[in-house]
Every structure is written in structure tokens, then in C-alpha cells.
Design an enzyme around this catalytic site. Structure first.
Site, short mmCIF file in Angstrom:
data_model
loop_
_atom_site.label_atom_id
_atom_site.label_comp_id
_atom_site.label_asym_id
_atom_site.label_seq_id
_atom_site.Cartn_x
_atom_site.Cartn_y
_atom_site.Cartn_z
CE LYS A 231 -42.30 25.15 -10.60
NZ LYS A 231 -43.30 24.03 -10.18
CB CYS B 202 -28.40 18.87 -4.95
SG CYS B 202 -27.31 20.07 -5.04
CB CYS C 153 -21.15 16.67 -1.27
SG CYS C 153 -21.90 18.27 -1.16
CB CYS D 242 -20.22 19.97 -7.84
SG CYS D 242 -21.46 21.23 -6.92
CB CYS E 53 -23.58 13.96 -5.03
SG CYS E 53 -23.54 14.77 -6.53
#
Length: 353
Positions: A246, A321, A328, A337, A331
Site C-alpha cells: 500500500k 460504505c 445504503c 450497487c 447512498c
DNA sequence: GTCCTGTGCG
DNA sequence: CGCACTGGAC
């Protein structure tokens, strides 16, 4: 000893035509396909190696008979998995030619298609992010030592990355400032400094004991192998203690301004899977590790999104999220999704067992 | 008590 | 893979 630094001068592995926003007429389409190993003992490298010609630039090109413009870059092959590799094809001609060519012991996937509506989803997330206020606003190490000379700035970015994992941006920034004020932001200075001093200066970043120790080791390596500068390739960055995939990608992005890959953390990993943006090579299964996610994302996501995708999804992942009980209901892209309302819904709708 | 923008170890 | 490393926030 393979101390050879084949390409100190970094070039982007594949050039995208800039200004893709404007409708330029002469852009060459690019395709990526998986080359997958069938049950053959040989490794991918052994098979392809015969065809590889290394050019003076350090880039590697593959020239197969009857195929023009078929190339892969070594960076694409950095994958840990040996069962599938990705290949970049330039131009439709190359694609059709490759399809008709048989590479012994390997099979080709169809060209990877971007997920449907990904642009709308991205747009929706951007909108949510611009109104919401997530803890992440700017990547801390981005501005680390922005006023320093190039070499010291790069070292500052490396140190900042080293310190920043599991640490709030602001704390990290403070630690960097204290190091700077004490003239302890060069490999030379850190190498000769007392570890206890460093420890107290970087406190309270997370894991400060281990990080102080890593910092000393890293400084020593930078000094002895890189003349006080930082490694300029992913492979060499990964050899430093405390630097994993990362951070290695982040450092390549920020310190060398060389985008070699997407910086994938747990948010990018989780959200990409929820959206159905990534999968294990040739399957529809979710990816299991951030590294797999990175490779899968890189297959289709246009390169100009490689850097912004991280802060975007991280912010989204912190506010909406979320890992547990994603929100949700609020969202804006839940209708696009595939995972919306599927896991651990709202408290009122406790799933019956 | 649990959760973190990760990494390294067994 | 699972856990330790750390401490602060909720």
C-alpha cells in the site's frame, strides 16, 4: 547481487493519450487480457522469455510472430500470483492477432470489460463526497516537506508514509513537523540520531516504538544503498521494513510522481468488491486481498483515475460504505450497487435466521 | 468494549 | 490466515 538498477529514470509503462476528455480523433484503443497458465510446469516467464527483448530504455517488449504492437511492461508482471498475468495490447489489430495466436500452455481471456455504469457510480460517489465531510481530506504525506529540495522532499514523503499507517493525518503531520524542526528529516540525521529521541518525537503516532525502529533501519539502508535518497522502484521500496504494497505505491505516486499502480487499502478493497468492480482472474468471485484487488482494478480503470480513486473511496468508506452496516439507505448509488442492502442492514430490519 | 487509510511474524 | 503492535475516539 543484483544491484542493477535498470531504469533509474522512470517512465510510465504505457502512455495514454492525454486530453481524452476532448474528443480527439486519433486515439489508439488499449486492451488488457489475462494470460493464464494451464497445467504446465513452466512458469510464465520461461515461456514468454524467449520472445522478450529488453530495450535500452529498460522497458521490455514482447514480439511474437505475426503480432504487431504486442507488449507488456515488467511492472504489469509484478503480480505475486504466477497463474495469471495481464498483458496490455495496443490497438485492435494486435488484439485480433493475439487471439489467433497460440501460446503453448497458456490460455487467453477475453479482453477485460469495464463494469457497466462505473462512470455513473464514480460520479455519484464524488457528489456524495463533496457534500459529506470525511476525516480524510488530503493525503498527509502529499504535502510533506513540499518546500524542501527534491531529494529531501522524497525522504520526507517516505518517512510520512512510514508513520501514517493507522494514524490520523493530523498526528502524522505533527510528527513530521517535529522531526523537521529538529533537523531529523534526512537519512543522514536519522541514522545518527538516538532511537529514543526519534521515538519521543514521533509520539503519538500509532505503533511508535516499532516505527522508530523501522525508521532507523530505513535511514541506514537509504544511506548505504541510495546515497541518502530513497529507492526509486517498487521492488526496492518493498524491501524496506515497514513498507508494504500500500505504502510502496503511495510513495511511487507522490515521491517520484510515477504512477505504477493503484494504492489499495482496505476501503478500496472492500468497496471495489461490493460494487462488483473486481474479481479473481477469470472468475466472478470476490478478490481476497488488496493486492488482488489492485491488479483487477488496474485491468480496466483508466489510468487518470488511479490516483484519485483512493481518497475518493476512502472518504466514501468512512462515511457511507462502512465496513459494518453500510448506510445504503442514504447512498446515492445504491441502485447501481449489486451489494446494496444485502449485508447487515439497518437495525430495524434485523434479519431473521 | 470495538474500531482504525497497515505491516510483519509465526 | 490470525494476531500483535499502540493509543485515542466513540
Amino acid at each position: 547481487m543484483r544491484r542493477t538498477r535498470s531504469s533509474l529514470k522512470q517512465e510510465t509503462p504505457f502512455e495514454k493519450n492525454p486530453g481524452s476528455g476532448g474528443s480527439g480523433g486519433s486515439s489508439v484503443p488499449e486492451f488488457r487480457v489475462f494470460v493464464r497458465k494451464k497445467r504446465v510446469k513452466k512458469t510464465m516467464e520461461e515461456v514468454i522469455a524467449k520472445e522478450v527483448k529488453e530495450e535500452s530504455s529498460g522497458k521490455k517488449f514482447v514480439r511474437l510472430p505475426d503480432i504487431e504492437d504486442f507488449s507488456y511492461s515488467k511492472d504489469d508482471m509484478l503480480s505475486q500470483s504466477t497463474s495469471a498475468k495481464t498483458v496490455l495490447l495496443t490497438g485492435e489489430k494486435a488484439l485480433s492477432q493475439l487471439k489467433q495466436t497460440e501460446i503453448k500452455g497458456f490460455s487467453l481471456s477475453d479482453p477485460v470489460q469495464p463494469p457497466s455504469n462505473w462512470e455513473k457510480v464514480l460520479e455519484g460517489i464524488r457528489k456524495m463526497r463533496s457534500s459529506e465531510d470525511a476525516p480524510v481530506d488530503s493525503m498527509g504525506c502529499e504535502k510533506a516537506g513540499s518546500s524542501l529540495p527534491a531529494k529531501e522532499r522524497r525522504f520526507a514523503v517516505l518517512v510520512s508514509s512510514l508513520l501514517s499507517s493507522q494514524t490520523k493525518d493530523q498526528i502524522n503531520h505533527g510528527a513530521i513537523q517535529r522531526l523537521l524542526q529538529n533537523s531529523l528529516l534526512t537519512a543522514d540525521a536519522i541514522n545518527s540520531a538516538n532511537e529514543e529521541t526519534i521515538k519521543s518525537l514521533i509520539y503519538p503516532v500509532g505503533f511508535y516504538t516499532r516505527k522508530a525502529s523501522n525508521l532507523k533501519k530505513v535511514a541506514k539502508i537509504c544511506l548505504s544503498k541510495y546515497d541518502g535518497d530513497i529507492p526509486s522502484s517498487l521492488e526496492e521500496l518493498l524491501l524496506l521494513p515497514g513498507i508494504g504494497p500500500k505504502m510502496a505505491h503511495l510513495v511511487m505516486n507522490v515521491a517520484w510522481n510515477n504512477v505504477q499502480g493503484i494504492c489499495v487499502d482496505t476501503h478500496v478493497h472492500r468497496i471495489s468488491n461490493r460494487l462488483g468492480w473486481v474479481s479473481r482472474p477469470g472468475t466472478k468471485q470476490k478478490t481476497r486481498t488488496p493486492e488482488e484487488t489492485r491488479e483487477s482494478l488496474q485491468l480496466w480503470l483508466p489510468k487518470e483515475e488511479w490516483v484519485p480513486i483512493n481518497p475518493l473511496l476512502v472518504g466514501f468508506g468512512q462515511t457511507i460504505c462502512t465496513p459494518l452496516r453500510p448506510r445504503c439507505a442514504i447512498c446515492a448509488v445504491s441502485d447501481l450497487c449489486p451489494s446494496a442492502f444485502k449485508e447487515a442492514a439497518s437495525p430495524s430490519t434485523t434479519p431473521k435466521k
